[in-house]
Design an enzyme around this catalytic site. Structure first.
Site, mmCIF file in Angstrom:
data_model
loop_
_atom_site.group_PDB
_atom_site.id
_atom_site.type_symbol
_atom_site.label_atom_id
_atom_site.label_comp_id
_atom_site.label_asym_id
_atom_site.label_seq_id
_atom_site.Cartn_x
_atom_site.Cartn_y
_atom_site.Cartn_z
ATOM 1 N N GLY A 186 2.426 -2.351 4.574
ATOM 2 C CA GLY A 186 3.100 -3.446 5.275
ATOM 3 C C GLY A 186 2.198 -4.604 5.650
ATOM 4 O O GLY A 186 2.540 -5.383 6.541
ATOM 5 N N THR B 114 -4.252 1.513 -1.849
ATOM 6 C CA THR B 114 -3.615 0.234 -2.176
ATOM 7 C C THR B 114 -4.227 -0.411 -3.414
ATOM 8 O O THR B 114 -5.380 -0.160 -3.759
ATOM 9 C CB THR B 114 -3.735 -0.732 -0.966
ATOM 10 O OG1 THR B 114 -3.065 -1.950 -1.275
ATOM 11 C CG2 THR B 114 -5.179 -1.043 -0.630
ATOM 12 N N THR C 281 0.829 -1.188 0.000
ATOM 13 C CA THR C 281 0.000 0.000 0.000
ATOM 14 C C THR C 281 0.868 1.244 0.000
ATOM 15 O O THR C 281 2.077 1.152 -0.103
ATOM 16 C CB THR C 281 -0.893 0.005 1.247
ATOM 17 O OG1 THR C 281 -0.050 0.135 2.378
ATOM 18 C CG2 THR C 281 -1.686 -1.250 1.392
#
Lengths: 580, 192
Positions: free
Chosen positions: A478, A412, A394
């Protein structure tokens, strides 16, 4: 070995960032006074994002009198050009907007499943049309701009159009990401299947990966952005672009689906953490889990431990985030399709019950169903029926303007390059969010349904002081590490009084269901690692500043009303300001 | 005294002769074995370089088998006469292949042993330039380039002269190309 390699990569990254920053600065000097750097200080506004050119686009809006929303939207569109693998027109996102007048709102422009899906629809398809959900980015950004911004779509889109039309230097992240998830292979081997013939010409040199620094242009994307600038978001959802998306997906996403798409405004999930108020988005994304994890930690006096790398601090945070992830697995789902006990998840009382499960000297079993299921529904003000009941790459944008308006926005495509299916005429890739639904056989709240939003873990957050002023705007990519990295960054600042730079840069760790171990970046003292092992933690080490742990972009307003912005150290992030 | 001078001169002359001979040998590409099709294109480090080599091989119409994670056992079953291994470490690539760096080193070690046993010569290529020269890549380069019979390297990947040094130290012919695309005609010329 990882350490040295990472240092080498780090050096290359620093060199390429420097090159880009030098070119950005030179360019800026001719045009207008925009400063772009890894860390920036200002009292008139800061934009941070994963790419210096995108941060610069946002700061340009501030320099033209725009507010934080104008800047965030311009940055997001610019990222769709310079980081097309991570976010873009074919993707989705969530924005947490905190206005200077105290109004806080979530704009949820997550993608939705197409109207034709059923519980039997195959959801483990990552690539191609059947992996794609109806994209929400364009509607969400246009809605945010129209309602909370001050500038026109035409104005905020101009930097992105210029970048797509005139080109930008490919950086190391772009270069490396070209081969992520077999994308390069598909460009070379199956261009017809994924509509990649045109984009392969834009991104490759005679079928080969170009060198870092090569100028990349995407005129097809520039055309799409110009159409949106000229005719508004409807050109994307009802016009020529919609037609192209239907064609590209062979009808998987129909024009009817696109026409029906709407962003949704939601109330932020909020809760006190020490002397601050944390605001984060509710399900189907991860904000409520960030709040729950912080609430659990509020039951422990972390500051007494004195430092972030104290073994007990790491242990407590790992246990709190483990418990939070257990609830996230159950309760992160579209609240318009299921009763989600959001208030219960965010309540102090529920967090206190969860905190009692933490053994100060022993790690809980890090296996999915050994972590106890909670019942946050019992902590709702009004009782609601609750049934029993994740995605990587993202891009985070954090902005605060001179008036005190703040935006934390995470966009994202799900995986890097999403479904890898391009809308060829308009140069953008479609997301692969469908895999974020849970198979129907598990009977969770996250089963696929027509126009339902799949869950993800993004959690763009704003932390306010008790007087209402913005303290921190924070978020990160992440995947599963998103909530843990945000929690650790907030704890580092609030409990361990670390400056923002150190709070972000310090080694991160994550402990969630499914992982089976405590995953840590290198850099913790040996005695901390040993003590954690003695507590029963199985440790897996990652290289320092590993992108695996996200790439926090954040802005902090100090008590002296000075803004400090930090571009991610784990990705080529940058902070941009308007020169005073 | 005179005897000693004569002896010294003789030793010097022999040394010079030896050096000249050695240099001559290093320069003679005829020392390398003949490379024949079909070839196996594999990776050392799982970077996208192997895929680039596949594009290049197609371009010059070489007959090849593409297997980035080829094992010794697979090589034994393959009907190939040359191994072309593209060196470059990628954390993402290794992860996608389900390997860590130690697994990769072990796989390549076994593959090269098997190639030697089957008398299949190895060409090592490095065609992704300077950005594929991290420490993990360097470890693979230092370990496996000396095992090759021919080196092809893109210029920016050899800015520090590592490949030239390995070529010199191990008497391996080397060709340097400005751009990755330049490796295609070399492969075409080199492989019958």
């Amino acid at each position: 070995m990882f350490h040295k390699n990472s240092a080498r990569i780090g050096l290359s990254v620093i060199l390429s960032i420097t090159l880009i920053l030098v070119s950005v600065s030179a360019f800026a000097a001719e045009e207008e006074a925009i400063n772009v750097s890894q860390v920036a200080v200002s009292d008139t506004g800061i934009v941070t994002s994963a790419h210096p050119l995108a941060s610069k686009a946002g700061a340009q809006m501030l320099s033209q009198g725009g507010n934080a929303v104008d800047a965030a939207v311009a940055t997001a569109f610019a990222l769709s050009v310079v980081e097309p693998y991570a976010s873009g027109l074919g993707g989705e996102g969530v924005a947490t907007i905190g206005l200077a007048d105290g109004q806080d709102v979530i704009v949820d422009y997550k993608s939705v499943a197409p109207g034709h899906v059923t519980e039997e629809t195959k959801i483990d398809v990552n690539y191609g049309a059947e992996g794609a959900a109806v994209p929400g980015v364009v509607a969400g950004l246009a809605h945010s701009l129209e309602k909370y911004g001050t500038m026109s779509l035409e104005e905020v889109l101009q930097p992105a159009i210029d970048l797509a039309r005139n080109g930008f230097p490919m950086d190391e992240v772009f270069h490396d990401t070209l081969s992520a998830h077999g994308f390069y292979e598909k460009m070379v081997e199956e261009p017809e299947k994924f509509n990649l013939n045109t984009i392969a010409k834009r991104f490759l040199e005679e079928g080969l990966l170009p060198e870092v620094g090569t100028t990349i242009r995407n005129p097809e994307l520039a055309n799409a952005l110009e159409l949106i600038a000229e005719k508004g978001a409807s050109s994307f959802y009802e016009g020529q672009i919609a037609e192209s998306m239907e064609k590209a997906t062979d009808g998987w996403i129909s024009r009817e689906d696109l026409k029906k798409y709407r962003p949704i405004e939601r109330e932020p999930v909020s809760s006190d953490y020490r002397d601050y108020m944390v605001l984060s988005p509710p399900p189907p994304v991860g904000g409520a889990i960030v709040v729950e994890e912080l609430n659990i930690l509020e039951n422990f006096n972390l500051s007494q431990l004195g430092r972030y790398d104290h073994p007990l601090a790491v242990h407590l945070i790992s246990q709190a985030t483990m418990l939070g992830s257990r609830d996230g697995a159950t309760f992160r789902a579209d609240p318009d399709f299921a009763d989600i006990p959001i208030e219960g998840l965010a309540s102090d009382e529920y967090a206190t019950e969860r905190a009692k499960l933490i053994n100060m000297g022993k790690a809980m079993e890090e296996r999915r169903f050994d972590v106890p299921q909670g019942n946050p529904g019992a902590y709702q003000t009004e009782e609601e029926g609750v049934e029993e009941a994740s995605s990587p790459s993202t891009s985070q944008i954090s902005v605060v303007d001179g008036e005190g308006n703040a935006v934390s926005m995470t966009n994202t495509n799900s995986y890097f390059w999403g479904s890898q299916l391009f809308v060829e005429e308009y140069g953008f890739v479609l997301n692969n969010e469908i895999h974020n639904f849970t198979p129907a056989k598990y009977k969770t709240l996250n089963t696929i349904a027509p126009y339902k939003r799949p869950r993800t873990v993004i959690a763009p957050s704003i932390v306010r002081r008790k007087d209402g002023s913005v303290y921190l705007v924070v978020g990160t990519p992440g995947a599963g590490r998103i909530t843990t990295t945000i929690v650790e960054t907030i704890v580092n600042m609030v409990d361990f009084k670390m400056p923002l730079t150190k709070a972000i840069k310090s080694p991160k760790f994550t402990s969630r269901l499914w992982y089976g171990e405590l995953r840590m970046e290198e850099g913790f003292p040996e005695e901390t690692i040993e003590e954690l092992k003695n507590m029963g933690h199985e440790i897996k080490l990652y290289s320092p500043l590993d992108l695996y742990f996200g790439g926090v972009n954040a802005v902090h307003l100090t008590e002296n009303n000075m803004l400090i912005g930090v571009g991610s150290y784990r990705r080529d992030g940058a902070a941009a300001t308007v020169e005073e | 005294m005179k005897k000693s001078k004569i002896l010294n001169s003789a030793v010097l002359a022999l040394t010079i002769l030896g050096l000249v001979f050695a240099i001559g040998t290093a320069d003679e590409e005829g020392e390398s074995p003949s490379f024949e099709q079909p070839i196996l294109i594999t990776s050392i480090g799982q970077s996208p370089g192997a895929m680039m080599a596949k594009v290049l091989a197609k371009r010059v119409e070489l007959e090849f088998v593409f297997e980035p994670t080829a094992t010794a056992e697979q090589l034994e079953e393959m009907d190939v006469n040359t191994v072309v291994a593209v060196v470059g470490a990628s954390g993402k690539g290794l992860g996608a292949a389900g390997l860590d760096i130690d697994d990769e080193i072990s796989r390549v070690n076994e593959l090269i042993c098997k190639a030697n046993e089957l008398e299949i010569p190895l060409i090592v290529m490095h065609i992704e330039g300077a950005q594929r020269r991290g420490d993990m890549s360097n470890q693979l380069i230092n370990k496996f380039v000396p095992e090759s019979y021919y080196i092809i390297v893109q210029k920016s990947g050899n800015d520090d002269g590592l490949f030239t040094q390995l070529s010199d130290e191990n008497d391996i012919p080397i060709k340097q190309v400005e751009k990755a695309a330049g490796a295609a005609p070399i492969l075409d010329e080199l492989i019958d």
